[in-house]
Design a protein around this motif. Structure first.
Motif, short mmCIF file in Angstrom:
data_model
loop_
_atom_site.label_atom_id
_atom_site.label_comp_id
_atom_site.label_asym_id
_atom_site.label_seq_id
_atom_site.Cartn_x
_atom_site.Cartn_y
_atom_site.Cartn_z
N UNK A 91 0.81 -1.23 0.00
CA UNK A 91 0.00 0.00 0.00
C UNK A 91 0.84 1.28 0.00
N UNK A 92 2.00 1.24 0.63
CA UNK A 92 2.83 2.45 0.69
C UNK A 92 3.79 2.56 -0.48
N UNK A 135 3.53 -13.59 13.93
CA UNK A 135 3.82 -13.08 12.60
C UNK A 135 2.91 -11.90 12.26
N UNK A 136 1.62 -12.02 12.55
CA UNK A 136 0.68 -10.93 12.28
C UNK A 136 1.03 -9.68 13.08
N UNK A 137 1.45 -9.89 14.32
CA UNK A 137 1.81 -8.76 15.17
C UNK A 137 3.02 -8.02 14.60
N UNK A 138 4.01 -8.76 14.13
CA UNK A 138 5.18 -8.14 13.53
C UNK A 138 4.84 -7.37 12.27
N UNK A 154 2.21 -2.90 8.17
CA UNK A 154 1.44 -3.65 7.18
C UNK A 154 0.40 -4.53 7.87
N UNK A 155 -0.53 -3.92 8.62
CA UNK A 155 -1.55 -4.71 9.33
C UNK A 155 -2.45 -5.50 8.40
N UNK A 156 -2.59 -5.01 7.17
CA UNK A 156 -3.42 -5.70 6.17
C UNK A 156 -2.56 -6.43 5.12
N UNK A 165 -1.96 -12.65 6.13
CA UNK A 165 -2.34 -11.42 5.46
C UNK A 165 -1.51 -11.04 4.26
N UNK A 166 -0.44 -11.79 3.99
CA UNK A 166 0.37 -11.53 2.80
C UNK A 166 -0.24 -12.31 1.64
#
Length: 541
Positions: free
Chosen positions: A304-305, A365-368, A374-376, A407-408
């Protein structure tokens, strides 16, 4: 000093007998189904296991290895180091190439030069070794003296993977190790096509090339003048069969005598049939993913960025945490592999004695990912071969699913190795599968080839396609590869191993095992380097 090595098993004449040759029809023709086809006959084209295995039939190296990676004399009968950077090799006398020319020191010098003058190679195969040569002298036809730019404690090990060519295949004057003056070669340097058509496939090995038809078959015929004694097989046919199902079906139907890498799930069926035998041999081959950590915009990453998330160590660690290595070994590799927590099996020289287990923790992994911004998640393509490593495309699909769960949004682009490796060498991928078997039995094999910043001499970092750079690691590995003291070198390698593991630019998955199945009237010596050699097959007693 301990010597380790790359494997080339040579069966001597003492292993043959008239009774063996007369009691089995297969003692005349040996048919082998390959899981991965060699990409060229040219032994310097690309340093891949299938290519090296084929080359071992036609060409010899100065130093050979047995199936346990122990060094043994080849075209060199002995070697010694002066304690610094000077090595002296005594060459075997009375050896002839298959075109009738005698082998001598000038052939070795020509070979060294060719690795640096090889315009049709895929990557810097073997040049990482010869680029360290400051001087090569030949006091006489059977003596070779190599002076390296920096001390090279593993030179005999490294030369055990370099096939020797005949200088007679080119026009030349006096051969000398003077690269700037073309080493005395006056005609064109050999191209890959010259070997594939058989014109320059001239070696001193146990077999001669009869025909090479890409995608169809490779046929070899016995070299009756081989210095190590004639082989039991008059003809050897290698047939590429990249799918495990047809390979097994061909063995069961009697179309093949030996197959490599049958599916582990089929081993019970093979073992229950008295017509066949099998062998499983653990290897040093690490299967891993190499990440593009250098470019701000990576070709197969969309975030996204607009940045390249792979540059963030937290993202790389999250990707590793997302992968269940034990499940891959159990479900995809059918138990014929070991989860990898470093780049060489624990216990080998230079490895960490107690490496921390690379955990499977999707929540962490999601927390990192969220911490990295990149929460999404983001979009990513995993690039892979589909015909090189055992279950390579299935492994990549599994990893893609694991990454998607955190989420990746991962996709897979699997392709034949003939397309994949040239593209990877051009740095066209963002996340690329890799496989590497230690040629030296030391951690230096992986650590000097993949993670270092490439040096000017091209002796380090020849496969750093992801642009990884760690100044502290570079300092450590440069010291390690020239350290002659075993204890000090081991400590440096362990330090380097930890630095690379902590950075996460190379995500280890597992260590493969080599698997072979064959007719019961044969015996096959399994090899830790996973080479499929006709010299490893003999009629059973």
């Amino acid at each position: 000093m301990r010597q380790r090595a790359f494997i080339t098993l040579v069966l001597g004449a003492s292993m043959l007998s008239a009774s063996l040759l007369s009691t089995s029809a297969t003692a005349q023709t040996l048919r082998i189904a390959l899981a991965s086809e060699p990409t060229a006959v040219d032994p310097h084209y690309h340093e891949l296991t299938p290519n090296n295995a084929l080359a071992a039939h036609i060409f010899d190296n100065l130093v050979l290895q047995d199936e346990n990676q122990a060094l043994k004399p080849g075209l060199a009968t002995s070697w010694e180091n002066d304690g610094k950077n000077r090595w002296t090799f005594k060459l075997r006398q009375g050896v002839k190439f298959t075109n009738g020319q005698s082998f001598g020191a000038q052939d070795v010098v020509f070979t060294f030069c060719r690795t640096l003058k090889n315009e049709t190679k895929v990557s810097d195969s073997f040049a990482d070794v010869t680029s360290n040569f400051a001087k090569v002298e030949t006091p006489d036809a059977s003596t070779l003296v190599i002076e390296t730019k920096v001390p090279e404690p593993l030179l005999p090990n490294l030369l055990s993977s370099l096939p020797i060519l005949s200088a007679s295949i080119v026009q030349h004057g006096e051969i000398s190790y003077d690269v700037a003056k073309n080493c005395g070669v006056t005609g064109p340097w050999p191209a890959v096509s010259n070997f594939n058509d058989g014109t320059m496939a001239i070696g001193t090995g146990p077999y001669k090339l009869k025909s090479y038809v890409r995608g169809s078959a490779i046929e070899l015929e016995r070299n009756p003048d081989y210095w190590g004694g004639a082989q039991p097989w008059a003809t050897v046919r290698f047939l590429p069969v990249t799918n495990a199902g047809p390979r097994l079906a061909g063995l069961l139907a009697g179309d093949y005598d030996v197959i490599e890498n049958p599916a582990a799930r089929d081993l019970a069926r093979i073992k229950s049939d008295k017509r066949f035998g099998s062998v499983i041999t653990p290897s040093t081959r690490i299967v891993y993913f190499q990440l593009d950590v250098a470019r701000d915009e990576s070709p197969f990453v969309k975030a996204p960025d607009g940045k390249n998330p792979l540059k963030d160590a937290r993202v790389r660690k999250a990707m590793s945490l997302a992968i269940d290595r034990e499940a891959i070994v159990k479900r995809i590799m059918d138990g014929a592999a070991e989860p990898a927590y470093q780049y060489l099996p624990t216990g080998m020289f230079g490895t960490l004695p107690n490496p921390p287990k690379l955990a499977y923790d999707p929540a962490a992994a999601k927390k990192l990912l969220a911490e990295a911004g990149y929460p999404n998640g983001f979009q990513l393509t995993l690039s892979s071969t589909n015909d090189r490593y055992i279950n390579d495309s299935q492994i990549t699909q599994a990893v893609a699913q694991y990454l998607t769960q955190i989420g990746i949004k991962a996709e897979v682009d699997a392709m034949t190795r003939a397309i994949y490796f040239p593209r990877r060498a051009k740095k066209e991928f963002s996340v690329a599968i890799g496989g590497w078997g230690s040629a030296t039995g030391e951690a230096a094999s992986f650590l000097r080839q993949w993670p270092p910043t490439p040096n000017e001499a091209k002796t380090l970092g020849g496969s750093n396609y992801g642009g990884y750079k760690n100044d502290e690691f570079d300092k450590v590995i440069r010291a390690a590869v020239s350290e002659l003291d075993d204890k000090k070198r081991a400590e440096l390698l362990q330090q380097g191993m930890k630095l690379v593991l902590d950075d996460g630019a190379f995500i280890p998955l597992h260590f493969e095992s080599g698997i072979w199945a064959f007719k019961s009237e044969l015996s096959v010596a399994g090899r830790a380097d996973q080479y499929m050699l006709a010299m490893s097959v003999k009629p059973a007693k």
